[in-house]
Design a protein around this motif. Sequence first.
Motif, PDB file in Angstrom:
ATOM      1  N   LEU A 121      14.306  14.067 -45.497  1.00  0.00           N
ATOM      2  CA  LEU A 121      15.268  14.637 -44.420  1.00  0.00           C
ATOM      3  C   LEU A 121      14.486  15.830 -43.804  1.00  0.00           C
ATOM      4  O   LEU A 121      14.993  15.916 -42.531  1.00  0.00           O
ATOM      5  N   ALA A 122      13.876  16.609 -44.187  1.00  0.00           N
ATOM      6  CA  ALA A 122      13.187  17.687 -43.259  1.00  0.00           C
ATOM      7  C   ALA A 122      12.424  16.922 -42.596  1.00  0.00           C
ATOM      8  O   ALA A 122      12.352  17.234 -41.229  1.00  0.00           O
ATOM      9  N   CYS A 123      11.642  15.795 -42.812  1.00  0.00           N
ATOM     10  CA  CYS A 123      10.736  15.019 -41.797  1.00  0.00           C
ATOM     11  C   CYS A 123      11.549  14.406 -40.890  1.00  0.00           C
ATOM     12  O   CYS A 123      11.206  14.346 -39.579  1.00  0.00           O
ATOM     13  N   ALA A 124      12.801  14.002 -41.154  1.00  0.00           N
ATOM     14  CA  ALA A 124      13.747  13.456 -39.960  1.00  0.00           C
ATOM     15  C   ALA A 124      14.078  14.619 -38.877  1.00  0.00           C
ATOM     16  O   ALA A 124      14.097  14.347 -37.879  1.00  0.00           O
ATOM     17  N   ALA A 125      14.342  15.967 -39.613  1.00  0.00           N
ATOM     18  CA  ALA A 125      14.687  16.847 -38.697  1.00  0.00           C
ATOM     19  C   ALA A 125      13.584  17.246 -37.836  1.00  0.00           C
ATOM     20  O   ALA A 125      13.653  17.340 -36.323  1.00  0.00           O
ATOM     21  N   GLU A 126      12.376  17.213 -38.334  1.00  0.00           N
ATOM     22  CA  GLU A 126      11.143  17.337 -37.499  1.00  0.00           C
ATOM     23  C   GLU A 126      11.015  16.203 -36.254  1.00  0.00           C
ATOM     24  O   GLU A 126      10.632  16.473 -35.142  1.00  0.00           O
ATOM     25  N   SER A 127      11.327  15.127 -36.776  1.00  0.00           N
ATOM     26  CA  SER A 127      11.100  13.998 -35.758  1.00  0.00           C
ATOM     27  C   SER A 127      12.106  14.148 -34.684  1.00  0.00           C
ATOM     28  O   SER A 127      11.776  13.885 -33.361  1.00  0.00           O
ATOM     29  N   TYR A 128      13.572  14.496 -34.935  1.00  0.00           N
ATOM     30  CA  TYR A 128      14.344  14.681 -33.937  1.00  0.00           C
ATOM     31  C   TYR A 128      14.072  15.718 -33.138  1.00  0.00           C
ATOM     32  O   TYR A 128      14.050  15.827 -31.885  1.00  0.00           O
ATOM     33  N   GLU A 129      13.482  16.877 -33.511  1.00  0.00           N
ATOM     34  CA  GLU A 129      13.030  17.879 -32.744  1.00  0.00           C
ATOM     35  C   GLU A 129      11.893  17.656 -31.708  1.00  0.00           C
ATOM     36  O   GLU A 129      11.915  18.010 -30.642  1.00  0.00           O
ATOM     37  N   ARG A 130      10.913  16.774 -32.199  1.00  0.00           N
ATOM     38  CA  ARG A 130       9.824  16.427 -31.454  1.00  0.00           C
ATOM     39  C   ARG A 130      10.329  15.492 -30.331  1.00  0.00           C
ATOM     40  O   ARG A 130       9.989  15.623 -28.918  1.00  0.00           O
ATOM     41  N   LEU A 131      11.433  14.760 -30.389  1.00  0.00           N
ATOM     42  CA  LEU A 131      11.926  13.642 -29.449  1.00  0.00           C
ATOM     43  C   LEU A 131      12.823  14.652 -28.250  1.00  0.00           C
ATOM     44  O   LEU A 131      12.820  14.484 -27.372  1.00  0.00           O
ATOM     45  N   GLY A 132      13.464  15.788 -28.893  1.00  0.00           N
ATOM     46  CA  GLY A 132      14.383  16.555 -28.103  1.00  0.00           C
ATOM     47  C   GLY A 132      15.744  16.386 -28.604  1.00  0.00           C
ATOM     48  O   GLY A 132      16.551  16.902 -27.473  1.00  0.00           O
ATOM     49  N   ALA A 133      16.053  15.939 -29.581  1.00  0.00           N
ATOM     50  CA  ALA A 133      17.468  15.608 -30.114  1.00  0.00           C
ATOM     51  C   ALA A 133      17.671  16.777 -30.812  1.00  0.00           C
ATOM     52  O   ALA A 133      17.646  16.499 -31.961  1.00  0.00           O
ATOM     53  N   THR A 134      18.474  17.789 -30.274  1.00  0.00           N
ATOM     54  CA  THR A 134      18.306  18.905 -30.653  1.00  0.00           C
ATOM     55  C   THR A 134      19.613  18.987 -31.517  1.00  0.00           C
ATOM     56  O   THR A 134      19.717  19.660 -33.006  1.00  0.00           O
ATOM     57  N   ARG A 135      20.780  18.139 -31.094  1.00  0.00           N
ATOM     58  CA  ARG A 135      21.852  18.271 -31.978  1.00  0.00           C
ATOM     59  C   ARG A 135      21.673  17.517 -33.339  1.00  0.00           C
ATOM     60  O   ARG A 135      22.140  18.018 -34.422  1.00  0.00           O
ATOM     61  N   ASP A 136      21.021  16.480 -33.283  1.00  0.00           N
ATOM     62  CA  ASP A 136      20.594  15.623 -34.447  1.00  0.00           C
ATOM     63  C   ASP A 136      19.695  16.514 -35.473  1.00  0.00           C
ATOM     64  O   ASP A 136      19.999  16.384 -36.549  1.00  0.00           O
ATOM     65  N   ALA A 137      18.780  17.188 -34.987  1.00  0.00           N
ATOM     66  CA  ALA A 137      18.023  18.007 -35.687  1.00  0.00           C
ATOM     67  C   ALA A 137      18.825  19.032 -36.238  1.00  0.00           C
ATOM     68  O   ALA A 137      18.764  19.091 -37.511  1.00  0.00           O
ATOM     69  N   GLY A 138      19.734  19.691 -35.415  1.00  0.00           N
ATOM     70  CA  GLY A 138      20.652  20.648 -36.281  1.00  0.00           C
ATOM     71  C   GLY A 138      21.531  20.143 -37.404  1.00  0.00           C
ATOM     72  O   GLY A 138      21.633  20.888 -38.324  1.00  0.00           O
TER      73      GLY A 138
END
Length: 955
Positions: A852-869
């Motif tokens: 789940l933490a890896c998914a948050a990092e992947s979202y952030e790299r993409l720019g999907a800030t809401r999904d990372a949050g």
Amino acid sequence: MVWMASQRPTSVSVRTRSPKLVGREKELGTIVEVVTERPAVVLIEGEAGMGKTRLMTELAGRPELRGVRLLTGTCQPLRDPFPYGPILEALRSLSEPLGPLSPVAGVLRPLLPELAEILPPQPEPLADPAAERHLRFRAIRELLGACGPALLVLDDLHWADEDTRDLLRFVVSMMPPDLAVVVGYRGPFGSSFRSAEHARVTLGPLDVSAVRRLATGILDLPRVSDEFAAKLHESTAGIPFVAEETLRALKESAGSQPLGETLTDRLLESLEVPVLLREAMTERLETLPEPAVKLARAAAVLGVPIEAKVIGRLAGLAGDNLRSALLTAMDGGVLGEVDEDRYGFRHPLARKAVYDTISGPERTMLHGEALAALAGSPVPPVLQLARHARSAGRLDQWQHYAEAAADQATARGDTSLAIDVLQSLLSAGKLAEADVARLATKLSQIALRGFRRDVIATLEHVLEDPPHDPATRGTIRLSLGSLLVRTVGQLGRGRVEVEKAISELVDRPELAARGINLLAQPIDGLTSLAWHQRWSRRVEDVFDQLTDPELRLALTVDRIASRAHTGDGTAWAEFEALPEETSSVAERVQLARLWCNLADGQSWLGHLGRADRLVTEGTRRAIDAGALYAAGLVQGTRVRLDWVTGRWDGLAEQAEALRDKYSDLGPIVQETSLVLGALAAVRGEFAAAHRHLAETSVLAPEHGAIPVVLSAAGVLVRVKLATGDLAGALAAADEGMTVARRKGVWVWAADLVPAAAEAYAQDGRWDEADGVVEEFARGIEGRDAPAAEAALLAGRAALLAARGKHQAATVGFEQARERYAELPMPYPATGAQERAALSRLAAGDRSAIEELACAAESYERLGATRDAGRCRHQLRENGAWAPSQRGRRGYGRELSPREREVARMLADGRTNREIADGLFLSPRTVEQHVAKVLRKLGARSRADVARHLSTYALP
């Protein structure tokens, strides 16, 4: 000398300039650095209009020079300049306190009566004029020295008299220690001071980037298109004054028309020459002898850079007289050598300013002489000949040459020029019916290579006249219908026109086949795939009867593209069997269309590597062949492909610019709006997402491209679910599924089905949830559609998770993640990774925390800030959240990435609660971010953020 200029309408002109200095920031910084270390001399050299005066004006306002006494003077272009004029003008503004002055300064009392209370008594005049002159020089230098820290700014010193020049040489030869001198001039004047200079700044033309910034500032636009900026730079030679005046004229003449999109030669030609620019050119002409003026007027009539002998022929000059007149015109800044032995004006408005000084009868005569001079050329310049013939009143010759120019442009793939010329002929209104029919037919055929909304009106006007034979009417109507089909909101009307054209083309089966083929294309509108397939069978029925190789290729191209779009795997093999090159321009256009259309189809299916290659090569082919419509359309595919493959940096700006450029072109408007809506959604900017998605035709699918409509429906369902609007999500799902069923091409529903199934499951509508997924499975069975196959895995996994079957859901989501990652589609792959981790956590497997933490990092790299949050919120809920180990950089006065997200939401009118929900932050944290945003942007209130953010330079 009396000028007989053409009459101009009464007008009011307000001088407009860029609100900030553009393109001279480096030069200004250098000058400031030099003059703060006094004594100093800075020479600013540049041609007229290069921005010397603006640069010196900006210099005076710099904060580094606070406390420095500013003295400014300007030389005037007077026949008999006043001795020491600009320096005395600068000194007249002096006031106390001044340093001590010796009796020598009293010699200035007659020259500076305003300073009588400051200056010592006037000494007795000296008998020797030279000695008296020397005394004045000493007095002025002493007065400048008594000013303390001072900056003497003198502009336009090329107009200075010899006494002023001598005085300035005297002052800079032994500078007062606290004095800095900045002089602006053009020409060789500065050579007299180079021994004393501390810096010399030579101002040349602005580059395209600076001209673009100038345009956005003066036109008050967030951006202008690449084409607009390039054309503005070309037409103004990058000269700041000319660019500012041109932009001002554009702004005044535009009215309600959109600016910043395209700038055509026709629009530039129709502009009224700005007053200041016209006056500047008139002043230059008045200083020239008659032969040089005649030469300038002849060059203005010719209109393009050309050999000196041709200009001389029109001006009645040859030999030494021609050489002398040409050198004089060049020295006077009127003409220039544009290329080797080709002379003309630096920019169109300078030519027009001179052209406007010529009386009507003389213009007619000169255009006739230009026609005679150019007609005998080994390769006649037909476009120029057409212009001269029309201006000389020889309309038969104009029609002949103009049609030849259009044919020539068509043959070399210059689609836009061909359309311009044919439009001008048809709008003249003095043609025989046979000529109208022939020219309108040519226009209708070439128009399909580009997209010009104005052509629609021309073709409609031609069709209002009934005497044309049915075949001619059908030919023109077919093109009209094809153009309408491409236009926002005109799909149904366009198809009606095409069907009419088919009935009119019974004696022209090859043209009728084009119309039948157009109706066979399934992408747009709610007509079912079965309806399009009936038209496809009619195409197959006539194909073998066709002999035109270009038409056979066009039908083949559309058959391959249509099959590819619907997931028919045989289409790719048929494409690979086609030859890559062909000889005729028309066939090259068709091959370019194939590459571009196939790129679109492959991108929807999920063959993203293929699509990437097709976009690049298709763009090149379309530009080379003059297939402007295809070249524009494939840019929309590129933007969406970048979205799908996770290349999001700068993507919103690219999509906005593309949508602005092609604001009338339905497919591009819809595709870019989809990308903008999806980007807004992943940032939690839901109001913006709704606004953009509405422009995809998701609310009016009968006018839209159905793959875009279904994808937009999927995004809309997810937005509604994210905001807790289950009823809205269900309504969007219902509407989307209705469209999918009516169209019957299920491979296009890959973005919709998993989201719709999720919405139905949340509402407990299990029969519908299961039915949607299984209907989708049957619809894509046997189709070549990797993205749809991955979506089916994701949809089934979502239903398993909704039923609490967490282990089975984990397997399903992991399979979906693998399939998405292979394509690659990183955003849905990360979504499946997140869902797999959550399913494992729900099953009691704590090892999923790391996933789940890896998914948050992947979202952030993409720019999907809401999904990372959202992921980090889940980590906190599971007691596992820790800040990123990469460390945090300090941003100083810059906005951090999180602050930029908050700023965008504030600009969109979001409340703190909405921002907190959108980014999964606490209200207290949002309050802190809002306070930092306001402080860093210098905004006084939340409502002021949008204005400051529009000019904020992102790091």
